[in-house]
Scaffold this motif. Structure first.
Motif, PDB file in Angstrom:
ATOM      1  N   TYR A 154      -3.612  -8.853  -6.393  1.00 27.40           N
ATOM      2  CA  TYR A 154      -3.497  -7.507  -6.957  1.00 27.40           C
ATOM      3  C   TYR A 154      -2.996  -7.645  -8.389  1.00 27.40           C
ATOM      4  CZ  TYR A 154      -3.217  -6.018  -2.005  1.00 27.40           C
ATOM      5  OH  TYR A 154      -3.438  -5.814  -0.666  1.00 27.40           O
ATOM      6  N   VAL A 155      -3.665  -6.994  -9.331  1.00 27.03           N
ATOM      7  CA  VAL A 155      -3.228  -7.048 -10.728  1.00 27.03           C
ATOM      8  C   VAL A 155      -3.200  -5.646 -11.316  1.00 27.03           C
ATOM      9  CG1 VAL A 155      -4.178  -9.368 -11.027  1.00 27.03           C
ATOM     10  CG2 VAL A 155      -5.547  -7.380 -11.704  1.00 27.03           C
ATOM     11  N   ASP A 156      -2.351  -5.461 -12.332  1.00 26.75           N
ATOM     12  CA  ASP A 156      -2.310  -4.194 -13.052  1.00 26.75           C
ATOM     13  C   ASP A 156      -3.245  -4.262 -14.253  1.00 26.75           C
ATOM     14  OD1 ASP A 156      -0.999  -5.716 -14.992  1.00 26.75           O
ATOM     15  OD2 ASP A 156       0.984  -4.931 -14.494  1.00 26.75           O
ATOM     16  N   ARG A 157      -3.167  -3.261 -15.109  1.00 32.81           N
ATOM     17  CA  ARG A 157      -4.086  -3.199 -16.241  1.00 32.81           C
ATOM     18  C   ARG A 157      -3.885  -4.368 -17.208  1.00 32.81           C
ATOM     19  NH1 ARG A 157      -7.377   0.709 -17.639  1.00 32.81           N
ATOM     20  NH2 ARG A 157      -6.368   2.207 -16.240  1.00 32.81           N
ATOM     21  N   GLU A 158      -2.696  -4.940 -17.233  1.00 35.59           N
ATOM     22  CA  GLU A 158      -2.427  -6.088 -18.087  1.00 35.59           C
ATOM     23  C   GLU A 158      -2.910  -7.390 -17.456  1.00 35.59           C
ATOM     24  OE1 GLU A 158      -1.305  -5.754 -21.175  1.00 35.59           O
ATOM     25  OE2 GLU A 158      -1.416  -3.606 -20.784  1.00 35.59           O
ATOM     26  N   GLY A 159      -3.422  -7.306 -16.239  1.00 32.71           N
ATOM     27  CA  GLY A 159      -3.876  -8.502 -15.553  1.00 32.71           C
ATOM     28  C   GLY A 159      -2.783  -9.239 -14.817  1.00 32.71           C
ATOM     29  N   SER A 160      -1.607  -8.617 -14.679  1.00 34.34           N
ATOM     30  CA  SER A 160      -0.456  -9.268 -14.055  1.00 34.34           C
ATOM     31  C   SER A 160      -0.325  -8.880 -12.584  1.00 34.34           C
ATOM     32  CB  SER A 160       0.835  -8.874 -14.787  1.00 34.34           C
ATOM     33  OG  SER A 160       0.769  -9.251 -16.147  1.00 34.34           O
ATOM     34  N   ARG A 161       0.041  -9.845 -11.774  1.00 40.88           N
ATOM     35  CA  ARG A 161       0.369  -9.543 -10.384  1.00 40.88           C
ATOM     36  C   ARG A 161       1.696  -8.793 -10.337  1.00 40.88           C
ATOM     37  NH1 ARG A 161       1.131 -14.684  -7.486  1.00 40.88           N
ATOM     38  NH2 ARG A 161       1.197 -13.414  -5.577  1.00 40.88           N
ATOM     39  N   TRP A 162       1.918  -8.015  -9.263  1.00 39.14           N
ATOM     40  CA  TRP A 162       3.136  -7.215  -9.183  1.00 39.14           C
ATOM     41  C   TRP A 162       3.770  -7.218  -7.783  1.00 39.14           C
ATOM     42  CZ3 TRP A 162       2.166  -3.269  -5.707  1.00 39.14           C
ATOM     43  CH2 TRP A 162       0.804  -2.964  -5.490  1.00 39.14           C
ATOM     44  N   VAL A 163       3.189  -7.953  -6.839  1.00 40.80           N
ATOM     45  CA  VAL A 163       3.743  -7.999  -5.488  1.00 40.80           C
ATOM     46  C   VAL A 163       3.145  -9.211  -4.780  1.00 40.80           C
ATOM     47  CG1 VAL A 163       1.931  -6.674  -4.292  1.00 40.80           C
ATOM     48  CG2 VAL A 163       4.299  -6.507  -3.489  1.00 40.80           C
ATOM     49  N   ALA A 164       3.823  -9.696  -3.756  1.00 41.27           N
ATOM     50  CA  ALA A 164       3.228 -10.711  -2.886  1.00 41.27           C
ATOM     51  C   ALA A 164       2.183 -10.021  -2.020  1.00 41.27           C
ATOM     52  CB  ALA A 164       4.300 -11.354  -2.008  1.00 41.27           C
ATOM     53  N   GLU A 165       0.932 -10.391  -2.202  1.00 46.40           N
ATOM     54  CA  GLU A 165      -0.163  -9.680  -1.535  1.00 46.40           C
ATOM     55  C   GLU A 165      -0.076  -9.783  -0.012  1.00 46.40           C
ATOM     56  OE1 GLU A 165      -1.358 -10.638  -5.663  1.00 46.40           O
ATOM     57  OE2 GLU A 165      -0.536 -11.848  -4.007  1.00 46.40           O
ATOM     58  N   ASP A 166       0.586 -10.818   0.504  1.00 51.94           N
ATOM     59  CA  ASP A 166       0.724 -10.948   1.960  1.00 51.94           C
ATOM     60  C   ASP A 166       2.022 -10.341   2.480  1.00 51.94           C
ATOM     61  OD1 ASP A 166       2.421 -12.813   0.856  1.00 51.94           O
ATOM     62  OD2 ASP A 166       1.843 -14.451   2.211  1.00 51.94           O
ATOM     63  N   GLU A 167       2.737  -9.579   1.643  1.00 46.26           N
ATOM     64  CA  GLU A 167       3.932  -8.870   2.098  1.00 46.26           C
ATOM     65  C   GLU A 167       3.566  -7.998   3.306  1.00 46.26           C
ATOM     66  OE1 GLU A 167       7.043  -7.212   3.165  1.00 46.26           O
ATOM     67  OE2 GLU A 167       7.378  -8.434   1.378  1.00 46.26           O
ATOM     68  N   PRO A 168       4.181  -8.219   4.466  1.00 52.42           N
ATOM     69  CA  PRO A 168       3.770  -7.485   5.672  1.00 52.42           C
ATOM     70  C   PRO A 168       4.198  -6.022   5.690  1.00 52.42           C
ATOM     71  CG  PRO A 168       5.646  -8.897   6.169  1.00 52.42           C
ATOM     72  CD  PRO A 168       5.206  -9.243   4.772  1.00 52.42           C
ATOM     73  N   SER A 169       5.197  -5.660   4.903  1.00 58.96           N
ATOM     74  CA  SER A 169       5.704  -4.291   4.923  1.00 58.96           C
ATOM     75  C   SER A 169       4.933  -3.412   3.943  1.00 58.96           C
ATOM     76  CB  SER A 169       7.190  -4.271   4.559  1.00 58.96           C
ATOM     77  OG  SER A 169       7.632  -2.946   4.342  1.00 58.96           O
ATOM     78  N   ILE A 170       4.210  -2.429   4.465  1.00 59.71           N
ATOM     79  CA  ILE A 170       3.509  -1.500   3.583  1.00 59.71           C
ATOM     80  C   ILE A 170       4.506  -0.662   2.796  1.00 59.71           C
ATOM     81  CG2 ILE A 170       3.295   0.325   5.312  1.00 59.71           C
ATOM     82  CD1 ILE A 170       0.743  -0.662   2.575  1.00 59.71           C
ATOM     83  N   ASP A 171       5.685  -0.432   3.354  1.00 61.22           N
ATOM     84  CA  ASP A 171       6.724   0.309   2.650  1.00 61.22           C
ATOM     85  C   ASP A 171       7.143  -0.444   1.388  1.00 61.22           C
ATOM     86  OD1 ASP A 171       8.806   2.511   2.595  1.00 61.22           O
ATOM     87  OD2 ASP A 171      10.115   0.760   2.642  1.00 61.22           O
ATOM     88  N   TRP A 227      -5.928  -3.370  -9.461  1.00 59.60           N
ATOM     89  CA  TRP A 227      -7.237  -3.904  -9.105  1.00 59.60           C
ATOM     90  C   TRP A 227      -7.063  -5.048  -8.101  1.00 59.60           C
ATOM     91  CZ3 TRP A 227      -5.995  -1.741 -13.592  1.00 59.60           C
ATOM     92  CH2 TRP A 227      -6.920  -0.855 -14.187  1.00 59.60           C
ATOM     93  N   THR A 228      -7.910  -5.057  -7.082  1.00 58.44           N
ATOM     94  CA  THR A 228      -7.991  -6.173  -6.157  1.00 58.44           C
ATOM     95  C   THR A 228      -9.030  -7.145  -6.707  1.00 58.44           C
ATOM     96  OG1 THR A 228      -7.431  -4.782  -4.268  1.00 58.44           O
ATOM     97  CG2 THR A 228      -8.548  -6.854  -3.797  1.00 58.44           C
ATOM     98  N   VAL A 229      -8.623  -8.372  -6.975  1.00 54.26           N
ATOM     99  CA  VAL A 229      -9.491  -9.358  -7.617  1.00 54.26           C
ATOM    100  C   VAL A 229      -9.726 -10.520  -6.656  1.00 54.26           C
ATOM    101  CG1 VAL A 229      -9.709 -10.970  -9.544  1.00 54.26           C
ATOM    102  CG2 VAL A 229      -8.722  -8.696  -9.924  1.00 54.26           C
ATOM    103  N   PHE A 230     -10.982 -10.915  -6.506  1.00 56.05           N
ATOM    104  CA  PHE A 230     -11.340 -12.015  -5.606  1.00 56.05           C
ATOM    105  C   PHE A 230     -12.669 -12.606  -6.049  1.00 56.05           C
ATOM    106  CE2 PHE A 230     -12.574  -7.893  -3.986  1.00 56.05           C
ATOM    107  CZ  PHE A 230     -13.889  -8.032  -3.586  1.00 56.05           C
TER     108      PHE A 230
END
Length: 333
Positions: A121-138, A153-156
């Protein structure tokens, strides 16, 4: 799962774990679909995007009839609001291909709590902002409130997409060929032969995205994500074509709503009850019954309960009142 690594990563980006009554997210919302707060504090109709506190655009996946009319009507006669600063969005959804300002809930991206992620997951600057496998949706929803415009954006790459079949689908109900067909045809779904070209097409900073992909690929090689502590690192993002799907935080409920007292009487901005005006249900705002959280059943259930209690109380008041006096009138002859 190394929780300490993830907590260090959260502290680096200013997100902390708080299960109690801590400070609310920085962004908030006090209006919904088709309504805005004008300079005089009233809620008024406006075309186009609806924005919450801090100017964050609100994207709805709720019913098209959910346009904030109850709040608008209450405010038109001076009702105050409660729940400021308590807004919490649900996780992102794909842009609706027909209606701007809405997200299509039926073909949302499958949450990584439902499947192990290959994407970032990246923001407009292209930076990640969370651990994508974080199990807590909260945890993810709260982290999302700090992302600019609450858009990511989801990038793959194509290897990840090829593996996204059945219960591993990246987009619910879409097999790989269907996602490929959506690319560069549906708003918010992009594909390109290089990471830099993908960034240009999606509106992401090319240098930022390239650096993030390099860092993520390095984490895959070492098996350690030093930035966010992600544990599931299945493969580098390196086989084109590359894909980016735009997501926006979704507003399903209004956390801010009409201010009421313990008897469901609506109060004005000075805290004085407006005679004869009562409110229950979502019009009083989700924060009144949920606080700064999503609590299953705490919108409909309070509406039914408080509505019945209010109805019984008002009925008893009518019954207890003396009948109106009657005056005999001489018949007309």
């Amino acid at each position: 799962m190394d929780r300490r690594r993830r907590d260090r990563a959260r502290r680096r980006r200013g997100v902390t774990r708080d299960r109690g009554g801590g400070a609310p997210p920085r962004s908030g919302a006090d209006r919904r679909g088709g309504v805005r707060r004008a300079g005089d504090g009233r809620l008024r109709r406006r075309p186009g995007a609806v924005r919450g506190a801090g100017g964050v655009p609100l994207v709805s996946a709720g019913a098209r009839t959910s346009t904030g009319d109850g709040i608008h009507l209450g405010r038109s006669i001076g009702a105050g609001l409660q729940g400021a600063g308590s807004h919490l969005p649900t996780f992102g959804g794909l842009p609706d291909p027909i209606s701007p300002g809405r997200a299509n809930w039926h073909d949302r991206q499958r949450l990584t709590s439902e499947r192990p992620p290959w994407e970032i997951y990246v923001d407009r600057e292209g930076s990640r902002w969370v651990a994508e496998d974080e199990p807590s949706i909260d945890e993810k929803e709260r982290a999302l409130t700090s992302v600019p415009e609450q858009t990511f954006w989801t990038v793959f790459d194509d290897r990840a997409l090829a593996a996204a079949t059945g219960e591993q689908q990246i987009v619910v109900g879409k097999e790989p060929e269907e996602v490929r067909a959506m690319a560069n045809a549906r708003p918010g779904v992009h594909a390109a032969e290089s990471v830099s070209a993908l960034a240009e097409a999606a509106g992401i900073d090319p240098d930022g995205l390239a650096a993030t992909v390099r860092a993520y690929n390095a984490a895959v090689v070492t098996g350690v994500d030093p930035d966010f502590g992600r544990m599931h690192l299945p493969a580098p993002i390196e086989r084109g074509p590359f894909y980016a799907i735009r997501n926006h935080a979704i507003t399903l409920v209004t956390f801010q709503g009409l201010d009421t007292d313990a008897d469901c009487g609506v109060r004005d901005e000075a805290g004085v009850v407006v005679p004869g005006l009562f409110a229950v249900g979502e019009v009083i705002g989700a924060a009144a019954t949920c606080g700064n959280s999503f609590c299953g059943g705490m919108l409909l259930t309070p509406a039914l309960t408080l509505g019945r209690l209010l109805g019984v109380r008002l009925a008893d008041q009518v019954v207890s009142q003396p009948p109106p006096s009657t005056t005999s009138v001489a018949p007309v002859t």
